[in-house]
Write a protein that holds these residues in place. Structure first.
Motif, PDB file in Angstrom:
ATOM      1  N   THR A   3       2.848   7.663  -7.457  1.00 51.62           N
ATOM      2  CA  THR A   3       1.856   6.644  -7.168  1.00 51.62           C
ATOM      3  C   THR A   3       2.505   5.278  -7.364  1.00 51.62           C
ATOM      4  OG1 THR A   3       0.010   8.039  -7.870  1.00 51.62           O
ATOM      5  CG2 THR A   3      -0.381   5.668  -7.796  1.00 51.62           C
ATOM      6  N   ILE A   4       2.507   4.490  -6.296  1.00 51.19           N
ATOM      7  CA  ILE A   4       3.150   3.176  -6.308  1.00 51.19           C
ATOM      8  C   ILE A   4       2.065   2.103  -6.350  1.00 51.19           C
ATOM      9  CG2 ILE A   4       4.787   1.633  -5.181  1.00 51.19           C
ATOM     10  CD1 ILE A   4       5.961   4.361  -5.986  1.00 51.19           C
ATOM     11  N   TYR A  23       6.499   8.918   3.198  1.00 49.02           N
ATOM     12  CA  TYR A  23       7.269   9.746   2.280  1.00 49.02           C
ATOM     13  C   TYR A  23       6.382  10.428   1.241  1.00 49.02           C
ATOM     14  CZ  TYR A  23      11.249   7.255   4.277  1.00 49.02           C
ATOM     15  OH  TYR A  23      12.179   6.730   5.136  1.00 49.02           O
ATOM     16  N   GLY A  24       5.076  10.440   1.492  1.00 51.09           N
ATOM     17  CA  GLY A  24       4.166  11.207   0.651  1.00 51.09           C
ATOM     18  C   GLY A  24       3.682  10.517  -0.602  1.00 51.09           C
ATOM     19  N   ALA A  25       3.936   9.224  -0.727  1.00 53.24           N
ATOM     20  CA  ALA A  25       3.504   8.512  -1.926  1.00 53.24           C
ATOM     21  C   ALA A  25       2.024   8.149  -1.854  1.00 53.24           C
ATOM     22  CB  ALA A  25       4.329   7.240  -2.096  1.00 53.24           C
ATOM     23  N   LYS A  26       1.411   7.960  -3.011  1.00 57.19           N
ATOM     24  CA  LYS A  26       0.071   7.402  -3.107  1.00 57.19           C
ATOM     25  C   LYS A  26       0.198   5.906  -3.427  1.00 57.19           C
ATOM     26  CE  LYS A  26      -2.330  11.563  -4.724  1.00 57.19           C
ATOM     27  NZ  LYS A  26      -3.163  12.145  -5.825  1.00 57.19           N
ATOM     28  N   ILE A  27      -0.797   5.129  -2.981  1.00 54.31           N
ATOM     29  CA  ILE A  27      -0.732   3.679  -3.127  1.00 54.31           C
ATOM     30  C   ILE A  27      -1.961   3.167  -3.865  1.00 54.31           C
ATOM     31  CG2 ILE A  27      -0.369   1.489  -1.926  1.00 54.31           C
ATOM     32  CD1 ILE A  27       1.770   3.623  -1.341  1.00 54.31           C
ATOM     33  N   VAL A  28      -1.723   2.226  -4.780  1.00 51.84           N
ATOM     34  CA  VAL A  28      -2.809   1.490  -5.432  1.00 51.84           C
ATOM     35  C   VAL A  28      -2.523  -0.002  -5.263  1.00 51.84           C
ATOM     36  CG1 VAL A  28      -4.161   1.152  -7.519  1.00 51.84           C
ATOM     37  CG2 VAL A  28      -2.954   3.313  -7.172  1.00 51.84           C
ATOM     38  N   PHE A  29      -3.510  -0.752  -4.744  1.00 51.53           N
ATOM     39  CA  PHE A  29      -3.369  -2.193  -4.584  1.00 51.53           C
ATOM     40  C   PHE A  29      -4.134  -2.929  -5.676  1.00 51.53           C
ATOM     41  CE2 PHE A  29      -2.650  -0.852  -0.148  1.00 51.53           C
ATOM     42  CZ  PHE A  29      -1.511  -1.573   0.150  1.00 51.53           C
ATOM     43  N   PHE A  59      -4.736  -0.849 -14.028  1.00 49.71           N
ATOM     44  CA  PHE A  59      -3.998  -0.688 -12.763  1.00 49.71           C
ATOM     45  C   PHE A  59      -2.601  -0.116 -13.028  1.00 49.71           C
ATOM     46  CE2 PHE A  59      -0.704  -2.953 -10.275  1.00 49.71           C
ATOM     47  CZ  PHE A  59      -0.918  -2.392  -9.028  1.00 49.71           C
ATOM     48  N   PHE A  60      -1.866  -0.693 -13.977  1.00 50.48           N
ATOM     49  CA  PHE A  60      -0.516  -0.225 -14.295  1.00 50.48           C
ATOM     50  C   PHE A  60      -0.533   1.244 -14.731  1.00 50.48           C
ATOM     51  CE2 PHE A  60       1.219  -4.346 -13.790  1.00 50.48           C
ATOM     52  CZ  PHE A  60       2.593  -4.296 -13.971  1.00 50.48           C
ATOM     53  N   ARG A  61      -1.531   1.617 -15.518  1.00 52.50           N
ATOM     54  CA  ARG A  61      -1.581   2.986 -16.034  1.00 52.50           C
ATOM     55  C   ARG A  61      -1.841   4.008 -14.929  1.00 52.50           C
ATOM     56  NH1 ARG A  61      -1.087   3.119 -21.358  1.00 52.50           N
ATOM     57  NH2 ARG A  61      -1.684   1.293 -22.606  1.00 52.50           N
ATOM     58  N   GLN A  62      -2.403   3.577 -13.800  1.00 51.58           N
ATOM     59  CA  GLN A  62      -2.649   4.493 -12.687  1.00 51.58           C
ATOM     60  C   GLN A  62      -1.387   4.757 -11.867  1.00 51.58           C
ATOM     61  OE1 GLN A  62      -5.652   6.009 -12.256  1.00 51.58           O
ATOM     62  NE2 GLN A  62      -6.155   4.931 -14.168  1.00 51.58           N
ATOM     63  N   CYS A  63      -0.318   4.003 -12.145  1.00 56.25           N
ATOM     64  CA  CYS A  63       0.871   4.026 -11.289  1.00 56.25           C
ATOM     65  C   CYS A  63       2.074   4.626 -12.009  1.00 56.25           C
ATOM     66  CB  CYS A  63       1.218   2.597 -10.853  1.00 56.25           C
ATOM     67  SG  CYS A  63      -0.154   1.703 -10.097  1.00 56.25           S
ATOM     68  N   TYR A 300      10.745  -2.313   5.366  1.00 59.44           N
ATOM     69  CA  TYR A 300       9.766  -1.590   4.557  1.00 59.44           C
ATOM     70  C   TYR A 300      10.260  -0.190   4.239  1.00 59.44           C
ATOM     71  CZ  TYR A 300       6.927  -5.454   6.202  1.00 59.44           C
ATOM     72  OH  TYR A 300       6.459  -6.711   6.488  1.00 59.44           O
ATOM     73  N   ASP A 301      10.918   0.428   5.205  1.00 61.63           N
ATOM     74  CA  ASP A 301      11.456   1.767   4.988  1.00 61.63           C
ATOM     75  C   ASP A 301      12.561   1.742   3.939  1.00 61.63           C
ATOM     76  OD1 ASP A 301      11.321   4.546   5.799  1.00 61.63           O
ATOM     77  OD2 ASP A 301      13.322   4.256   6.634  1.00 61.63           O
ATOM     78  N   LEU A 302      13.427   0.729   4.017  1.00 59.52           N
ATOM     79  CA  LEU A 302      14.487   0.596   3.007  1.00 59.52           C
ATOM     80  C   LEU A 302      13.893   0.427   1.616  1.00 59.52           C
ATOM     81  CD1 LEU A 302      17.189  -1.757   4.617  1.00 59.52           C
ATOM     82  CD2 LEU A 302      17.502   0.620   3.916  1.00 59.52           C
ATOM     83  N   PHE A 303      12.896  -0.432   1.513  1.00 60.27           N
ATOM     84  CA  PHE A 303      12.271  -0.678   0.213  1.00 60.27           C
ATOM     85  C   PHE A 303      11.601   0.586  -0.315  1.00 60.27           C
ATOM     86  CE2 PHE A 303       9.343  -3.913  -2.143  1.00 60.27           C
ATOM     87  CZ  PHE A 303      10.003  -3.630  -3.325  1.00 60.27           C
ATOM     88  N   ALA A 304      10.903   1.297   0.560  1.00 55.54           N
ATOM     89  CA  ALA A 304      10.243   2.536   0.149  1.00 55.54           C
ATOM     90  C   ALA A 304      11.260   3.555  -0.361  1.00 55.54           C
ATOM     91  CB  ALA A 304       9.446   3.113   1.321  1.00 55.54           C
ATOM     92  N   ARG A 305      12.397   3.641   0.297  1.00 55.88           N
ATOM     93  CA  ARG A 305      13.425   4.590  -0.138  1.00 55.88           C
ATOM     94  C   ARG A 305      13.959   4.233  -1.529  1.00 55.88           C
ATOM     95  NH1 ARG A 305      17.149   6.572   4.922  1.00 55.88           N
ATOM     96  NH2 ARG A 305      15.552   6.588   6.541  1.00 55.88           N
ATOM     97  N   VAL A 306      14.130   2.931  -1.791  1.00 58.92           N
ATOM     98  CA  VAL A 306      14.575   2.520  -3.123  1.00 58.92           C
ATOM     99  C   VAL A 306      13.532   2.906  -4.162  1.00 58.92           C
ATOM    100  CG1 VAL A 306      15.093   0.548  -4.597  1.00 58.92           C
ATOM    101  CG2 VAL A 306      16.031   0.635  -2.286  1.00 58.92           C
ATOM    102  N   LEU A 307      12.265   2.594  -3.893  1.00 57.31           N
ATOM    103  CA  LEU A 307      11.205   2.845  -4.865  1.00 57.31           C
ATOM    104  C   LEU A 307      11.023   4.336  -5.148  1.00 57.31           C
ATOM    105  CD1 LEU A 307       8.517   0.288  -3.620  1.00 57.31           C
ATOM    106  CD2 LEU A 307      10.023   0.066  -5.609  1.00 57.31           C
ATOM    107  N   LEU A 308      11.308   5.177  -4.146  1.00 57.29           N
ATOM    108  CA  LEU A 308      11.091   6.616  -4.289  1.00 57.29           C
ATOM    109  C   LEU A 308      12.385   7.391  -4.538  1.00 57.29           C
ATOM    110  CD1 LEU A 308       8.474   7.018  -1.408  1.00 57.29           C
ATOM    111  CD2 LEU A 308       8.030   6.911  -3.869  1.00 57.29           C
ATOM    112  N   ASP A 309      13.477   6.671  -4.801  1.00 55.09           N
ATOM    113  CA  ASP A 309      14.777   7.303  -5.092  1.00 55.09           C
ATOM    114  C   ASP A 309      15.230   8.209  -3.949  1.00 55.09           C
ATOM    115  OD1 ASP A 309      15.002   6.095  -7.641  1.00 55.09           O
ATOM    116  OD2 ASP A 309      13.703   7.630  -8.503  1.00 55.09           O
ATOM    117  N   LEU A 310      15.046   7.746  -2.730  1.00 59.31           N
ATOM    118  CA  LEU A 310      15.497   8.485  -1.551  1.00 59.31           C
ATOM    119  C   LEU A 310      16.801   7.892  -1.032  1.00 59.31           C
ATOM    120  CD1 LEU A 310      12.058   8.837   0.279  1.00 59.31           C
ATOM    121  CD2 LEU A 310      13.279  10.602  -1.003  1.00 59.31           C
TER     122      LEU A 310
END
Length: 397
Positions: A3-4, A23-29, A59-63, A300-310
């Motif tokens: 969850t990002i 990439y299958g992540a969940k999102i919280v804004f 919010f932080f605890r949900q992520c 956005y794809d590059l950033f997502a890969r960094v955040l998800l360790d891809l």
């Protein structure tokens, strides 16, 4: 499934969420605006003030981890939240602390021998008034905090403009400022770099940018700067990313000049061009929208890969020429359609290959409401097709 959390619910966060979803992540804004357009992209979102520590903690605890789509979040509060919840922030809070303050940012550039214009930091109005009297014209006064798209900036060409601007600035109350020499700009460019925890780095192509009224008007690919200049810009952007220790995305905005200025450094002269860093953005960038159409892997794809360790891969530029045009609220206002936009003229513009509207409720003159991308065989046609589309949009009934 991770969850990002994304601090900010604007278009940058919305487009990042699309890449993360792939990439299958969940999102919280999290955003103060109850009408944030990205709230439509996730049922799980928080609407609250930026100083609401309790709501932000929840919010932080949900992520699993948190990122941000803009810089104006208090780093002291972020440090508290990270310490309390043990949830990481990418890029880290120290990166944000440097890049959200123009004095810290310019000082970082100077201390790390990165290309920077002449500047003076002013901690109050009295210092600003005193230093401005000694600084050679022309120069720019900027607030140290906040300010974007030309807000919080005053271009000073002469004594009369200085006196008028200081009178206006005095109404702001006590604040911190920076005085910068005004660069004689030949071209503006940006470079977006992704870096992961393994220090693996990928770089998008250099984007050529055109601003009008200090707001990005157009981005072109491929860059028309000499190849040797583009390579130097990428090298500088990568060095800055490493020295800031960015895990995530860093956009470096450059000014390219043909004139030597007060802070000219031979290390950053390439052919006839002098390179300066204007500012950093540790997040996706407006100019990077074009990469969604023009590149095999977008920002956005590059950033997502960094955040998800891809794994990261090198973005490839597709053949032809691309032009991204920002659509501001003025287009909506000229059409007199309220929050809707008449796109019927698009049928006459087959070279407009992509159009994205951000879903913002209320168009105002300078508000970024959407963008389009044009594709053609040469840069002349690309620019011409783009301008014709703008003209027809603004004249739609």
């Amino acid at each position: 499934m991770r969850t990002i959390g994304i601090l900010g619910g604007g278009q940058l966060g919305g487009m990042l969420s699309e890449a993360l979803y792939n990439y299958g992540a969940k999102i919280v804004f999290y955003d103060p605006d109850p009408l944030s357009p990205s709230f439509h992209k996730s049922a799980n979102h928080y609407q609250g003030d930026w100083n609401d520590a309790a709501k932000l903690e929840d919010f932080f605890r949900q992520c699993d981890l948190v990122t941000y789509e803009f810089e104006n979040v208090a780093t002291d509060l972020l440090n508290y939240l990270i310490d309390k919840t043990k949830k990481p922030l990418f890029p880290a809070e120290n990166v944000l602390k440097i890049t959200q303050n123009r004095i810290s940012e310019k000082s970082f550039l100077k201390q790390n021998n990165l290309p920077v214009c002449k500047f003076i930091a002013c901690t109050n109005l009295a210092e600003l008034t005193s230093n401005a009297k000694e600084f050679p014209f022309p120069f720019i006064i900027k607030t140290a905090f906040g300010g974007y798209d030309g807000k919080g900036q005053w271009v000073i060409q002469n004594q009369s403009e200085l006196e008028k601007s200081l009178a206006e600035i005095s109404l702001l109350g006590n604040s911190t400022f920076i005085i910068e020499e005004k660069i004689d700009i030949f071209s503006e460019a940006s470079c977006i770099v992704a870096r992961n925890k393994k220090n693996e780095i990928e770089c998008l192509p250099i984007f050529d940018n055109i601003h009008k009224n200090q707001i990005l008007y157009q981005t072109n690919l491929p860059s028309q700067l000499p190849t040797i200049v583009q390579k130097k810009l990428q090298d500088i952007a990568i060095e800055a990313t490493e020295k800031l220790d960015v895990i995530g995305l860093l956009t470096t905005e450059f000014f390219i000049s043909k004139q030597k200025n007060a802070n000219t450094n031979q290390d950053f002269e390439v052919d006839e061009f002098q390179i300066y860093i204007n500012e950093f953005a540790p997040r996706p960038h407006n100019s990077g929208h074009i990469s969604r159409v023009a590149c095999s892997i977008n920002q956005y794809d590059l950033f997502a890969r960094v955040l998800l360790d891809l794994p990261l891969h090198t973005p490839k530029l597709y053949p032809g020429y691309f032009c991204m045009g920002n659509l501001l609220g003025s287009t909506w206002i000229k059409q007199k359609q309220g929050k809707n936009l008449n796109l019927s003229c698009w049928k006459d513009h087959p070279n407009i290959v992509s159009l994205t509207l951000y879903g913002k409720e209320s168009p105002t003159e300078q508000r970024k409401m959407g963008h389009f991308v044009c594709h053609a065989d040469n840069i002349h046609d690309c620019n011409k097709f783009s301008e014709n589309f703008r003209k027809d949009l603004n004249e739609s009934d």
